[in-house]
Design a protein around this motif. Structure first.
Motif, PDB file in Angstrom:
ATOM      1  N   ARG A  18      -5.032  18.429 -34.431  1.00  0.00           N
ATOM      2  CA  ARG A  18      -5.377  18.832 -35.929  1.00  0.00           C
ATOM      3  C   ARG A  18      -6.676  19.834 -35.742  1.00  0.00           C
ATOM      4  O   ARG A  18      -7.819  19.387 -35.610  1.00  0.00           O
ATOM      5  CB  ARG A  18      -5.958  17.497 -36.505  1.00  0.00           C
ATOM      6  CG  ARG A  18      -6.055  17.619 -38.156  1.00  0.00           C
ATOM      7  CD  ARG A  18      -6.509  16.454 -38.744  1.00  0.00           C
ATOM      8  NE  ARG A  18      -5.513  15.371 -38.301  1.00  0.00           N
ATOM      9  CZ  ARG A  18      -4.360  14.709 -38.928  1.00  0.00           C
ATOM     10  NH1 ARG A  18      -4.381  15.614 -40.081  1.00  0.00           N
ATOM     11  NH2 ARG A  18      -3.819  13.823 -38.714  1.00  0.00           N
TER      12      ARG A  18
ATOM     13  N   LYS B 220      -9.091  22.888 -38.045  1.00  0.00           N
ATOM     14  CA  LYS B 220      -9.494  23.315 -39.368  1.00  0.00           C
ATOM     15  C   LYS B 220      -8.361  24.512 -39.835  1.00  0.00           C
ATOM     16  O   LYS B 220      -8.273  25.263 -38.713  1.00  0.00           O
ATOM     17  CB  LYS B 220     -10.949  23.595 -39.442  1.00  0.00           C
ATOM     18  CG  LYS B 220     -11.709  22.638 -39.393  1.00  0.00           C
ATOM     19  CD  LYS B 220     -13.336  23.171 -39.654  1.00  0.00           C
ATOM     20  CE  LYS B 220     -14.136  21.844 -39.521  1.00  0.00           C
ATOM     21  NZ  LYS B 220     -15.568  22.384 -39.099  1.00  0.00           N
ATOM     22  N   PRO B 221      -7.976  24.424 -40.873  1.00  0.00           N
ATOM     23  CA  PRO B 221      -6.870  25.511 -41.241  1.00  0.00           C
ATOM     24  C   PRO B 221      -7.249  27.088 -40.960  1.00  0.00           C
ATOM     25  O   PRO B 221      -6.650  27.809 -40.563  1.00  0.00           O
ATOM     26  CB  PRO B 221      -6.534  25.200 -42.579  1.00  0.00           C
ATOM     27  CG  PRO B 221      -6.674  23.944 -42.674  1.00  0.00           C
ATOM     28  CD  PRO B 221      -7.926  23.500 -42.112  1.00  0.00           C
ATOM     29  N   ASP B 222      -8.512  27.079 -41.006  1.00  0.00           N
ATOM     30  CA  ASP B 222      -8.944  28.575 -40.860  1.00  0.00           C
ATOM     31  C   ASP B 222      -9.762  28.734 -39.678  1.00  0.00           C
ATOM     32  O   ASP B 222     -10.444  29.744 -39.612  1.00  0.00           O
ATOM     33  CB  ASP B 222     -10.082  28.969 -42.049  1.00  0.00           C
ATOM     34  CG  ASP B 222     -11.326  28.070 -42.223  1.00  0.00           C
ATOM     35  OD1 ASP B 222     -11.171  26.824 -41.631  1.00  0.00           O
ATOM     36  OD2 ASP B 222     -12.255  28.194 -42.988  1.00  0.00           O
TER      37      ASP B 222
ATOM     38  N   THR C 229       4.093  28.961 -40.871  1.00  0.00           N
ATOM     39  CA  THR C 229       3.880  28.521 -39.611  1.00  0.00           C
ATOM     40  C   THR C 229       3.744  29.519 -38.537  1.00  0.00           C
ATOM     41  O   THR C 229       4.745  30.458 -38.711  1.00  0.00           O
ATOM     42  CB  THR C 229       4.836  27.406 -39.157  1.00  0.00           C
ATOM     43  OG1 THR C 229       4.503  26.145 -40.095  1.00  0.00           O
ATOM     44  CG2 THR C 229       4.653  26.880 -37.668  1.00  0.00           C
TER      45      THR C 229
ATOM     46  N   ARG D 121       0.542  25.108 -37.994  1.00  0.00           N
ATOM     47  CA  ARG D 121       0.814  25.156 -39.364  1.00  0.00           C
ATOM     48  C   ARG D 121      -0.424  25.346 -40.194  1.00  0.00           C
ATOM     49  O   ARG D 121      -1.373  25.491 -39.799  1.00  0.00           O
ATOM     50  CB  ARG D 121       1.470  23.659 -39.755  1.00  0.00           C
ATOM     51  CG  ARG D 121       2.641  23.643 -39.193  1.00  0.00           C
ATOM     52  CD  ARG D 121       3.280  22.030 -39.706  1.00  0.00           C
ATOM     53  NE  ARG D 121       2.323  21.136 -40.285  1.00  0.00           N
ATOM     54  CZ  ARG D 121       2.525  19.863 -39.862  1.00  0.00           C
ATOM     55  NH1 ARG D 121       3.522  19.429 -39.203  1.00  0.00           N
ATOM     56  NH2 ARG D 121       1.705  19.114 -40.560  1.00  0.00           N
ATOM     57  N   GLU D 122      -0.090  26.055 -41.407  1.00  0.00           N
ATOM     58  CA  GLU D 122      -1.265  26.381 -42.255  1.00  0.00           C
ATOM     59  C   GLU D 122      -2.060  25.294 -42.602  1.00  0.00           C
ATOM     60  O   GLU D 122      -3.312  25.336 -43.074  1.00  0.00           O
ATOM     61  CB  GLU D 122      -0.637  26.836 -43.821  1.00  0.00           C
ATOM     62  CG  GLU D 122       0.169  28.118 -43.476  1.00  0.00           C
ATOM     63  CD  GLU D 122       0.482  28.752 -44.850  1.00  0.00           C
ATOM     64  OE1 GLU D 122       1.147  28.135 -45.800  1.00  0.00           O
ATOM     65  OE2 GLU D 122       0.309  30.107 -44.942  1.00  0.00           O
ATOM     66  N   ASP D 123      -1.819  24.097 -42.557  1.00  0.00           N
ATOM     67  CA  ASP D 123      -2.378  22.808 -42.845  1.00  0.00           C
ATOM     68  C   ASP D 123      -3.525  22.419 -41.468  1.00  0.00           C
ATOM     69  O   ASP D 123      -4.139  21.455 -41.397  1.00  0.00           O
ATOM     70  CB  ASP D 123      -1.757  21.417 -43.155  1.00  0.00           C
ATOM     71  CG  ASP D 123      -0.886  20.917 -42.049  1.00  0.00           C
ATOM     72  OD1 ASP D 123      -0.686  21.798 -41.130  1.00  0.00           O
ATOM     73  OD2 ASP D 123      -0.075  19.975 -42.501  1.00  0.00           O
ATOM     74  N   GLY D 124      -3.373  23.185 -40.215  1.00  0.00           N
ATOM     75  CA  GLY D 124      -4.195  22.943 -39.258  1.00  0.00           C
ATOM     76  C   GLY D 124      -3.556  22.141 -38.129  1.00  0.00           C
ATOM     77  O   GLY D 124      -4.076  22.021 -37.186  1.00  0.00           O
TER      78      GLY D 124
ATOM     79  N   GLN E 116       5.521  15.708 -38.985  1.00  0.00           N
ATOM     80  CA  GLN E 116       4.663  15.667 -40.342  1.00  0.00           C
ATOM     81  C   GLN E 116       4.355  14.049 -40.621  1.00  0.00           C
ATOM     82  O   GLN E 116       3.302  13.682 -40.952  1.00  0.00           O
ATOM     83  CB  GLN E 116       5.155  16.265 -41.519  1.00  0.00           C
ATOM     84  CG  GLN E 116       5.498  17.736 -41.178  1.00  0.00           C
ATOM     85  CD  GLN E 116       5.936  18.488 -42.458  1.00  0.00           C
ATOM     86  OE1 GLN E 116       6.071  17.759 -43.583  1.00  0.00           O
ATOM     87  NE2 GLN E 116       6.147  19.774 -42.372  1.00  0.00           N
TER      88      GLN E 116
ATOM     89  N   THR F  69       1.799  13.228 -37.754  1.00  0.00           N
ATOM     90  CA  THR F  69       0.287  13.604 -38.043  1.00  0.00           C
ATOM     91  C   THR F  69      -0.316  13.147 -39.398  1.00  0.00           C
ATOM     92  O   THR F  69      -1.498  13.676 -39.465  1.00  0.00           O
ATOM     93  CB  THR F  69       0.546  15.169 -38.153  1.00  0.00           C
ATOM     94  OG1 THR F  69       1.157  15.706 -39.054  1.00  0.00           O
ATOM     95  CG2 THR F  69       0.974  15.809 -36.669  1.00  0.00           C
ATOM     96  N   ARG F  70       0.372  12.469 -40.171  1.00  0.00           N
ATOM     97  CA  ARG F  70      -0.204  12.370 -41.402  1.00  0.00           C
ATOM     98  C   ARG F  70      -1.143  10.957 -41.226  1.00  0.00           C
ATOM     99  O   ARG F  70      -0.469  10.054 -40.665  1.00  0.00           O
ATOM    100  CB  ARG F  70       0.942  11.988 -42.503  1.00  0.00           C
ATOM    101  CG  ARG F  70       1.472  13.184 -43.182  1.00  0.00           C
ATOM    102  CD  ARG F  70       1.961  12.851 -44.261  1.00  0.00           C
ATOM    103  NE  ARG F  70       2.652  14.454 -44.920  1.00  0.00           N
ATOM    104  CZ  ARG F  70       3.835  14.508 -45.046  1.00  0.00           C
ATOM    105  NH1 ARG F  70       4.608  13.730 -45.207  1.00  0.00           N
ATOM    106  NH2 ARG F  70       4.266  15.831 -45.527  1.00  0.00           N
TER     107      ARG F  70
END
Length: 183
Positions: free
Chosen positions: A89, A91-93, A111, A136-139, A178, A181-182
């Motif tokens: 996991r 950070k997305p950026d 993705t 993925r865009e969510d990191g 998903q 990872t949640r």
């Protein structure tokens, strides 16, 4: 000549699961957080999910791993092959991820996907690793790799890994991750 082990399986299990280990284990410092901190799925969670996503024609053995990393050894009748999954996991950026995936394919959902085939630096000559690496865009980063050996330091048991890069890609992109990872 058969070699006798000093402990039976029952005795070894009793030693390994003894409550007397608790003070020792409690004294061990906690490992550092993952790449961006926070929760990571256990190795057994990852190994279980991997086992569900593998093609049906593979024998599965030796599940294991640690937080964020799981593996199985598979065999399709042509030799053993380690399959490993790393779940991270970020950070997305995160700039390091942007750099790592700068030449990756961008899928319709955003993705990033990178496929690699390379020799393994550790272990025996001729050991190769094929990898599907997704971000993925969510990191969430899912990295699925397969070797042509049953472990990194061991000699190859086959010419190529038991899974193709297409199969690795399918596993890495499966929506089932998903749920793992949640949290």
């Amino acid at each position: 000549m058969a070699m006798l082990l000093p402990l039976t399986l029952k005795q070894l299990t009793a030693v390994a699961t003894s409550a007397k280990w608790k003070p020792v284990l409690n004294a061990v410092p906690k490992p550092p957080a993952g790449p961006s901190g926070g929760w990571q799925p256990t190795g057994m969670d990852i190994s279980r999910m991997l086992g569900q996503l593998l093609p049906a024609n593979l024998d599965r053995a030796q599940p294991g791993g640690t937080d964020g990393f799981g593996h199985l050894v598979v065999d399709d009748g042509h030799g053993k092959s380690l399959v490993a999954v790393n779940v991270q996991r970020w950070k997305p950026d995160d700039k390091s991820m942007a750099k790592l995936f700068e030449k990756a394919e961008t899928l319709s959902d955003g993705t990033l996907l990178s496929i690699r085939k390379k020799p393994v630096n550790q272990g025996h000559k001729g050991t190769v690793e094929w990898t599907a690496d997704t971000y993925r865009e969510d990191g969430i980063r899912i990295v699925v790799s397969a070797l042509n050996a049953s472990a990194y330091p061991l000699a190859p048991t086959r010419r190529d890994p038991a899974l193709t890069t297409t199969e690795l890609r399918k596993i890495a992109l499966d929506p089932a991750w998903q749920g793992v990872t949640r949290r």
